[in-house]
Write a protein that holds these residues in place. Structure first.
Motif, PDB file in Angstrom:
ATOM      1  N   GLY A   1       0.800  -1.219   0.000  1.00 42.84           N
ATOM      2  CA  GLY A   1       0.000   0.000   0.000  1.00 42.84           C
ATOM      3  C   GLY A   1       0.830   1.264   0.000  1.00 42.84           C
ATOM      4  N   ILE A   2       1.988   1.237   0.638  1.00 40.99           N
ATOM      5  CA  ILE A   2       2.835   2.433   0.687  1.00 40.99           C
ATOM      6  C   ILE A   2       3.342   2.778  -0.707  1.00 40.99           C
ATOM      7  N   GLY A   3       3.768   1.775  -1.448  1.00 43.45           N
ATOM      8  CA  GLY A   3       4.241   2.028  -2.801  1.00 43.45           C
ATOM      9  C   GLY A   3       3.163   2.592  -3.699  1.00 43.45           C
ATOM     10  N   ARG A   4       1.940   2.110  -3.537  1.00 41.92           N
ATOM     11  CA  ARG A   4       0.834   2.593  -4.363  1.00 41.92           C
ATOM     12  C   ARG A   4       0.525   4.062  -4.070  1.00 41.92           C
ATOM     13  N   VAL A   5       0.475   4.411  -2.768  1.00 38.40           N
ATOM     14  CA  VAL A   5       0.197   5.799  -2.391  1.00 38.40           C
ATOM     15  C   VAL A   5       1.348   6.710  -2.815  1.00 38.40           C
ATOM     16  N   ALA A   6       2.588   6.230  -2.652  1.00 39.08           N
ATOM     17  CA  ALA A   6       3.760   7.020  -3.041  1.00 39.08           C
ATOM     18  C   ALA A   6       3.762   7.290  -4.538  1.00 39.08           C
ATOM     19  N   ALA A   7       3.371   6.297  -5.329  1.00 43.90           N
ATOM     20  CA  ALA A   7       3.334   6.476  -6.785  1.00 43.90           C
ATOM     21  C   ALA A   7       2.308   7.530  -7.169  1.00 43.90           C
ATOM     22  N   GLY A   8       1.195   7.560  -6.451  1.00 42.95           N
ATOM     23  CA  GLY A   8       0.181   8.580  -6.722  1.00 42.95           C
ATOM     24  C   GLY A   8       0.702   9.979  -6.440  1.00 42.95           C
ATOM     25  N   ALA A   9       1.413  10.134  -5.332  1.00 47.12           N
ATOM     26  CA  ALA A   9       1.978  11.444  -5.001  1.00 47.12           C
ATOM     27  C   ALA A   9       3.003  11.871  -6.049  1.00 47.12           C
ATOM     28  N   SER A  10       3.825  10.933  -6.477  1.00 47.83           N
ATOM     29  CA  SER A  10       4.839  11.240  -7.485  1.00 47.83           C
ATOM     30  C   SER A  10       4.191  11.676  -8.800  1.00 47.83           C
ATOM     31  N   ALA A  11       3.101  11.007  -9.164  1.00 49.42           N
ATOM     32  CA  ALA A  11       2.405  11.354 -10.406  1.00 49.42           C
ATOM     33  C   ALA A  11       1.796  12.741 -10.352  1.00 49.42           C
ATOM     34  N   ARG A  12       1.489  13.209  -9.142  1.00 44.55           N
ATOM     35  CA  ARG A  12       0.872  14.535  -8.996  1.00 44.55           C
ATOM     36  C   ARG A  12       1.883  15.654  -8.771  1.00 44.55           C
ATOM     37  N   GLY A  13       3.168  15.349  -8.815  1.00 40.47           N
ATOM     38  CA  GLY A  13       4.162  16.411  -8.755  1.00 40.47           C
ATOM     39  C   GLY A  13       5.087  16.389  -7.569  1.00 40.47           C
ATOM     40  N   ALA A  14       5.003  15.367  -6.688  1.00 43.01           N
ATOM     41  CA  ALA A  14       5.895  15.287  -5.525  1.00 43.01           C
ATOM     42  C   ALA A  14       7.228  14.674  -5.939  1.00 43.01           C
ATOM     43  N   ARG A  15       8.311  15.187  -5.383  1.00 47.68           N
ATOM     44  CA  ARG A  15       9.649  14.676  -5.643  1.00 47.68           C
ATOM     45  C   ARG A  15      10.422  14.613  -4.331  1.00 47.68           C
ATOM     46  N   ILE A  16      11.378  13.691  -4.267  1.00 48.28           N
ATOM     47  CA  ILE A  16      12.235  13.543  -3.087  1.00 48.28           C
ATOM     48  C   ILE A  16      13.674  13.802  -3.501  1.00 48.28           C
ATOM     49  N   ARG A  17      14.395  14.529  -2.669  1.00 51.00           N
ATOM     50  CA  ARG A  17      15.833  14.733  -2.906  1.00 51.00           C
ATOM     51  C   ARG A  17      16.576  14.612  -1.593  1.00 51.00           C
ATOM     52  N   SER A  18      17.856  14.280  -1.689  1.00 55.76           N
ATOM     53  CA  SER A  18      18.712  14.172  -0.505  1.00 55.76           C
ATOM     54  C   SER A  18      19.274  15.527  -0.113  1.00 55.76           C
ATOM     55  N   LEU A  19      19.635  15.646   1.130  1.00 56.86           N
ATOM     56  CA  LEU A  19      20.312  16.842   1.618  1.00 56.86           C
ATOM     57  C   LEU A  19      21.628  17.030   0.877  1.00 56.86           C
ATOM     58  N   ASP A  20      21.954  18.276   0.558  1.00 59.30           N
ATOM     59  CA  ASP A  20      23.215  18.612  -0.103  1.00 59.30           C
ATOM     60  C   ASP A  20      24.179  19.174   0.941  1.00 59.30           C
ATOM     61  N   PRO A  21      25.174  18.408   1.384  1.00 56.37           N
ATOM     62  CA  PRO A  21      26.085  18.885   2.440  1.00 56.37           C
ATOM     63  C   PRO A  21      26.861  20.133   2.048  1.00 56.37           C
ATOM     64  N   ALA A  22      27.071  20.330   0.756  1.00 51.64           N
ATOM     65  CA  ALA A  22      27.815  21.513   0.303  1.00 51.64           C
ATOM     66  C   ALA A  22      27.004  22.789   0.504  1.00 51.64           C
ATOM     67  N   ARG A  23      25.699  22.654   0.700  1.00 48.72           N
ATOM     68  CA  ARG A  23      24.814  23.811   0.919  1.00 48.72           C
ATOM     69  C   ARG A  23      24.160  23.708   2.296  1.00 48.72           C
ATOM     70  N   LEU A  24      24.906  23.246   3.297  1.00 49.64           N
ATOM     71  CA  LEU A  24      24.292  22.943   4.584  1.00 49.64           C
ATOM     72  C   LEU A  24      23.567  24.138   5.207  1.00 49.64           C
ATOM     73  N   PRO A  25      24.124  25.353   5.209  1.00 54.94           N
ATOM     74  CA  PRO A  25      23.372  26.466   5.809  1.00 54.94           C
ATOM     75  C   PRO A  25      22.014  26.695   5.137  1.00 54.94           C
ATOM     76  N   ALA A  26      21.980  26.650   3.807  1.00 53.56           N
ATOM     77  CA  ALA A  26      20.715  26.844   3.098  1.00 53.56           C
ATOM     78  C   ALA A  26      19.768  25.675   3.348  1.00 53.56           C
TER      79      ALA A  26
END
Length: 372
Positions: free
Chosen positions: A184-209
């Motif tokens: 169920g988690i994968g199904r709900v996550a796919a729906g969010a992704s299809a509607r414009g949600a994206r995930i990214r990792s923290l960028d240590p080189a831009r830690l203050p921002a």
């Protein structure tokens, strides 16, 4: 036996004595992880941005010449402005197994708080809700995880003897990292992704921002939680600098909706087994032992998962969980502790239990009137 006396810490020598109290209390305890002295000194320093809107008085208890306990009395002006509940806080509490010591320490805290016009004392918070807080009351057989409190089993009795009573329970769950996510988690996550949600990792080189982005989400997502006080830019920058060496970018994830940051997921490797080898100080030999043990860490702590209110129930939480799970599996972590979770947070508790998480620890926050 002499009655304990209490003195206010007024100089560097007193602060050093305050910082070294735990070394007496936990001597011989194989589970205790000594905090780095330099970090604890910085936490209590006026340079800590928390003290731009707060003040604290440290107290030491002695029996004769021997130091037998400590506590900090804390006034957070931002808390008063936000909640208007007359609450001051106590933190950094440590004591030998003697109710007279705890009574003497909290008598000093009450007197200080009366002088500040406060009506009740609450804690422990060391020094705020954004830091280590609460007293461990169940689960002493389990190792303490990174940035979680640990104390002798007799502390609850000491606090109650000093007139404090439980007001909130905080829970920690433990779960074996599964091989696959519930479908169920994968199904709900796919729906969010299809509607414009994206995930990214923290960028240590831009830690203050990145820290500022995190702060904005954190303050919005937790705004209505019990006792929450927003973090300032300076506080978040200070905390990010403190955590820089332990952050794993793939375990610090941001969720964005059509480019707008709306949520985050944060885990930290449980470095406590490695930190224990430092014995509170960084020395060349201790650092080598720490680095050697750090490579073998296979446990982590899931600290935070938050989404700003207007983007909840759109699948963002599921997408964060999915990507976080993939990172945890990729990095070969075996075990996760989820905590802390307020006992009354039924939604999060049910979610943890659906993952077959085991309730392993209970922590308690206490409160008492300042005047009898």
């Amino acid at each position: 036996m002499d009655r304990p006396t209490v003195e206010a810490v007024a100089d560097r020598r007193g602060l050093t004595a305050f910082l070294r109290v735990p070394e007496t209390i936990y001597r011989g305890d194989p589970r205790w992880v000594p905090p780095l002295r330099r970090d604890e000194r910085a936490r209590l320093s006026p340079s800590n941005p928390f003290f731009a809107h707060a003040e604290a008085q440290l107290f030491l208890a002695r029996r004769g010449r021997e130091v037998v306990g400590r506590v900090a009395a804390i006034l957070d002006r931002w808390h008063q402005e936000r909640w208007k509940d007359g609450a001051g806080f106590f933190g950094f509490f440590e004591s030998v197994a003697d109710g007279a010591v705890a009574e003497a320490l909290f008598a000093a805290v009450r007197e200080w708080m009366r002088g500040k016009g406060l009506a009740r004392l609450r804690g422990p918070f060391s020094p705020s809700t954004h830091d280590v807080c609460a007293v461990l009351t169940e689960g002493f057989q389990y190792p303490p995880r990174i940035m979680m409190s640990y104390n002798p089993p007799y502390y609850p009795a000491l606090l109650e003897q000093a007139g404090l009573r439980p007001i909130h329970e905080l829970l920690s769950y433990e779960v074996d990292v599964p091989s696959v996510l519930p479908e169920g988690i994968g199904r709900v996550a796919a729906g969010a992704s299809a509607r414009g949600a994206r995930i990214r990792s923290l960028d240590p080189a831009r830690l203050p921002a990145e820290a500022e982005t995190f702060r904005q989400i954190y303050n919005a997502a937790w705004a209505e939680n019990w006792g929450f006080v927003p973090m300032s830019q300076a506080e978040m920058a200070w905390m990010a600098a403190q955590l820089r060496q332990v952050l794993v970018p793939d375990l610090a994830l941001f969720a964005e909706w059509e480019g707008r940051p709306v949520g985050f997921f944060l885990c930290l490797p449980d470095l406590n087994p490695a930190l224990r080898l430092l014995r509170g100080r960084i020395t060349p030999w201790g650092l080598l032992r720490f680095l050697w043990r750090r490579r073998r860490v296979d446990t982590l702590r899931v600290i935070l998962l938050g989404v700003i209110p207007e983007y909840r129930r759109r699948g963002v939480e599921a997408l964060l969980l999915q990507e976080g799970f993939h990172a945890v599996r990729r990095l070969r972590y075996r075990l996760a502790e989820l905590g802390w979770i307020l006992e009354e947070n039924a939604v999060t508790r049910r979610a943890a239990e659906r993952w077959n998480a085991r309730l392993v620890k209970r922590y308690t926050l206490y409160e008492a009137p300042v005047s009898d």
